[in-house]
Motif scaffolding. Structure first.
Motif, PDB file in Angstrom:
ATOM      1  N   VAL A 153       0.644  -0.989  -0.057  1.00  0.00           N
ATOM      2  CA  VAL A 153       0.225  -0.131   0.110  1.00  0.00           C
ATOM      3  C   VAL A 153       0.648   1.256   0.190  1.00  0.00           C
ATOM      4  CG1 VAL A 153      -1.629   1.294   1.211  1.00  0.00           C
ATOM      5  CG2 VAL A 153      -1.862  -1.140   1.388  1.00  0.00           C
ATOM      6  N   GLU A 154       0.919   2.105  -1.034  1.00  0.00           N
ATOM      7  CA  GLU A 154       1.462   3.318  -1.033  1.00  0.00           C
ATOM      8  C   GLU A 154       0.662   4.545  -0.718  1.00  0.00           C
ATOM      9  OE1 GLU A 154       4.540   5.756  -3.868  1.00  0.00           O
ATOM     10  OE2 GLU A 154       3.527   3.958  -4.730  1.00  0.00           O
ATOM     11  N   LEU A 155       1.040   5.323   0.476  1.00  0.00           N
ATOM     12  CA  LEU A 155       0.434   6.556   0.518  1.00  0.00           C
ATOM     13  C   LEU A 155       0.789   7.764  -0.398  1.00  0.00           C
ATOM     14  CD1 LEU A 155       0.671   6.204   4.760  1.00  0.00           C
ATOM     15  CD2 LEU A 155      -1.120   5.405   3.310  1.00  0.00           C
ATOM     16  N   PRO A 156      -0.235   8.775  -0.397  1.00  0.00           N
ATOM     17  CA  PRO A 156       0.420   9.871  -1.036  1.00  0.00           C
ATOM     18  C   PRO A 156       1.645  10.635  -0.854  1.00  0.00           C
ATOM     19  CG  PRO A 156      -2.034  10.066  -0.157  1.00  0.00           C
ATOM     20  CD  PRO A 156      -1.471   8.830   0.492  1.00  0.00           C
ATOM     21  N   ASP A 157       2.133  10.314   0.381  1.00  0.00           N
ATOM     22  CA  ASP A 157       3.443  11.014   0.531  1.00  0.00           C
ATOM     23  C   ASP A 157       4.703  10.005   0.386  1.00  0.00           C
ATOM     24  OD1 ASP A 157       3.497   9.176   2.644  1.00  0.00           O
ATOM     25  OD2 ASP A 157       3.487  10.471   4.371  1.00  0.00           O
ATOM     26  N   GLY A 158       4.397   8.938  -0.418  1.00  0.00           N
ATOM     27  CA  GLY A 158       5.400   8.000  -0.731  1.00  0.00           C
ATOM     28  C   GLY A 158       5.726   6.891   0.117  1.00  0.00           C
ATOM     29  N   ARG A 159       5.273   6.820   1.305  1.00  0.00           N
ATOM     30  CA  ARG A 159       5.670   5.798   2.237  1.00  0.00           C
ATOM     31  C   ARG A 159       4.856   4.591   1.603  1.00  0.00           C
ATOM     32  NH1 ARG A 159       3.652   7.513   8.026  1.00  0.00           N
ATOM     33  NH2 ARG A 159       2.115   8.737   6.698  1.00  0.00           N
ATOM     34  N   LYS A 160       5.686   3.268   1.645  1.00  0.00           N
ATOM     35  CA  LYS A 160       4.998   2.086   1.361  1.00  0.00           C
ATOM     36  C   LYS A 160       4.912   1.213   2.785  1.00  0.00           C
ATOM     37  CE  LYS A 160       6.633   2.517  -3.326  1.00  0.00           C
ATOM     38  NZ  LYS A 160       7.713   2.160  -4.375  1.00  0.00           N
ATOM     39  N   TYR A 161       3.856   0.175   2.719  1.00  0.00           N
ATOM     40  CA  TYR A 161       3.696  -0.745   3.641  1.00  0.00           C
ATOM     41  C   TYR A 161       3.282  -1.748   3.029  1.00  0.00           C
ATOM     42  CZ  TYR A 161       4.045   3.540   6.844  1.00  0.00           C
ATOM     43  OH  TYR A 161       4.418   4.477   7.489  1.00  0.00           O
ATOM     44  N   LYS A 162       3.850  -3.100   3.563  1.00  0.00           N
ATOM     45  CA  LYS A 162       3.395  -4.308   2.768  1.00  0.00           C
ATOM     46  C   LYS A 162       2.383  -4.535   3.946  1.00  0.00           C
ATOM     47  CE  LYS A 162       5.372  -7.058   0.549  1.00  0.00           C
ATOM     48  NZ  LYS A 162       5.315  -7.393  -0.929  1.00  0.00           N
ATOM     49  N   ARG A 163       1.172  -5.118   3.321  1.00  0.00           N
ATOM     50  CA  ARG A 163      -0.156  -5.474   3.947  1.00  0.00           C
ATOM     51  C   ARG A 163      -0.572  -6.742   3.758  1.00  0.00           C
ATOM     52  NH1 ARG A 163      -0.277  -2.659   8.254  1.00  0.00           N
ATOM     53  NH2 ARG A 163      -2.360  -2.901   8.519  1.00  0.00           N
ATOM     54  N   VAL A 164      -0.813  -7.782   4.920  1.00  0.00           N
ATOM     55  CA  VAL A 164      -1.060  -9.172   4.679  1.00  0.00           C
ATOM     56  C   VAL A 164      -2.568  -9.475   4.725  1.00  0.00           C
ATOM     57  CG1 VAL A 164      -0.515 -11.591   5.403  1.00  0.00           C
ATOM     58  CG2 VAL A 164       1.112  -9.633   5.325  1.00  0.00           C
ATOM     59  N   PHE A 165      -3.271 -10.004   3.961  1.00  0.00           N
ATOM     60  CA  PHE A 165      -4.596 -10.522   4.066  1.00  0.00           C
ATOM     61  C   PHE A 165      -4.936 -11.803   4.330  1.00  0.00           C
ATOM     62  CE2 PHE A 165      -4.008  -6.582   1.787  1.00  0.00           C
ATOM     63  CZ  PHE A 165      -4.745  -5.890   2.132  1.00  0.00           C
ATOM     64  N   LEU A 166      -5.291 -12.091   5.382  1.00  0.00           N
ATOM     65  CA  LEU A 166      -5.383 -13.594   5.947  1.00  0.00           C
ATOM     66  C   LEU A 166      -6.864 -14.048   5.546  1.00  0.00           C
ATOM     67  CD1 LEU A 166      -3.829 -13.389   9.746  1.00  0.00           C
ATOM     68  CD2 LEU A 166      -2.646 -13.941   7.568  1.00  0.00           C
ATOM     69  N   PRO A 167      -6.882 -15.451   5.327  1.00  0.00           N
ATOM     70  CA  PRO A 167      -8.129 -16.003   4.698  1.00  0.00           C
ATOM     71  C   PRO A 167      -8.961 -15.831   6.176  1.00  0.00           C
ATOM     72  CG  PRO A 167      -6.121 -17.514   4.792  1.00  0.00           C
ATOM     73  CD  PRO A 167      -5.759 -16.261   5.337  1.00  0.00           C
ATOM     74  N   GLU A 168     -10.442 -15.631   5.645  1.00  0.00           N
ATOM     75  CA  GLU A 168     -11.599 -15.568   6.386  1.00  0.00           C
ATOM     76  C   GLU A 168     -11.618 -17.007   7.491  1.00  0.00           C
ATOM     77  OE1 GLU A 168     -13.106 -12.738   7.313  1.00  0.00           O
ATOM     78  OE2 GLU A 168     -11.838 -11.755   5.726  1.00  0.00           O
ATOM     79  N   ALA A 169     -11.292 -18.016   7.055  1.00  0.00           N
ATOM     80  CA  ALA A 169     -11.550 -19.454   7.952  1.00  0.00           C
ATOM     81  C   ALA A 169     -10.485 -19.085   9.094  1.00  0.00           C
ATOM     82  CB  ALA A 169     -11.365 -20.351   7.108  1.00  0.00           C
TER      83      ALA A 169
END
Length: 169
Positions: A153-169
């Motif tokens: 995910v990149e924010l408007p100010d240029g910072r970037k963050y790796k985000r993990v999406f776990l399965p719902e189960a």
């Protein structure tokens, strides 16, 4: 005339005068010199000297003389109490390039908040690792193998963050 700037020499002289007012540790309660300075006065004097020394061109002049005499950046870093990369970043190049580099650094610090936003989607890698009871490296491996979904995910100010999406189960 010494090698310190007038401002650094003044801050040093003020701190020495403050030290003389304070006296030594042999004073007891109620004796002369025991309470002539306050702890906050001493702290202000110390910080004033540190700030003056940081701004003093004597450090840069000493570094340039040492490098011209054959000192390595490792030698300079050791003498300054810095890493070689930090010493080189602080003092390599001409005055103009040093000033530009330092201004760019100050500008980045002003423009970027120091805290991570809390309203990002998904979980951070560390949060996902804690939730699954594994190491962050295991999360990266699972993402690489396609077992977990992750997006940057990149924010408007240029910072970037790796985000993990776990399965719902």
């Amino acid at each position: 005339m010494g090698f310190l700037s007038a401002e650094a020499a003044r801050a040093l002289a003020e701190l020495v005068a403050l030290d003389a007012l304070h006296g030594d540790d042999t004073h007891g309660v109620g004796e002369p010199g025991a309470a002539d300075t306050t702890p906050l006065d001493r702290l202000r004097g110390i910080r004033s000297l540190v700030a003056a020394l940081e701004a003093d061109p004597a450090s840069l002049a000493a570094v340039r003389e040492a490098v011209d005499a054959g000192a390595t950046w490792d030698d300079v870093a050791d003498a300054a109490g810095l890493s070689p990369a930090a010493a080189k970043y602080r003092w390599s190049g001409d005055d103009e390039s040093i000033a530009a580099r330092h201004e760019a650094s100050r500008k980045r610090k002003r423009e970027r908040p120091s805290s991570v936003p809390t309203d990002l989607p998904g979980l951070s890698v560390a949060e996902a690792a804690r939730r699954l009871g594994v190491t962050p490296q295991a999360i990266y491996q699972r993402v690489t193998r396609g077992l977990l979904e992750a997006r940057t995910v990149e924010l408007p100010d240029g910072r970037k963050y790796k985000r993990v999406f776990l399965p719902e189960a």
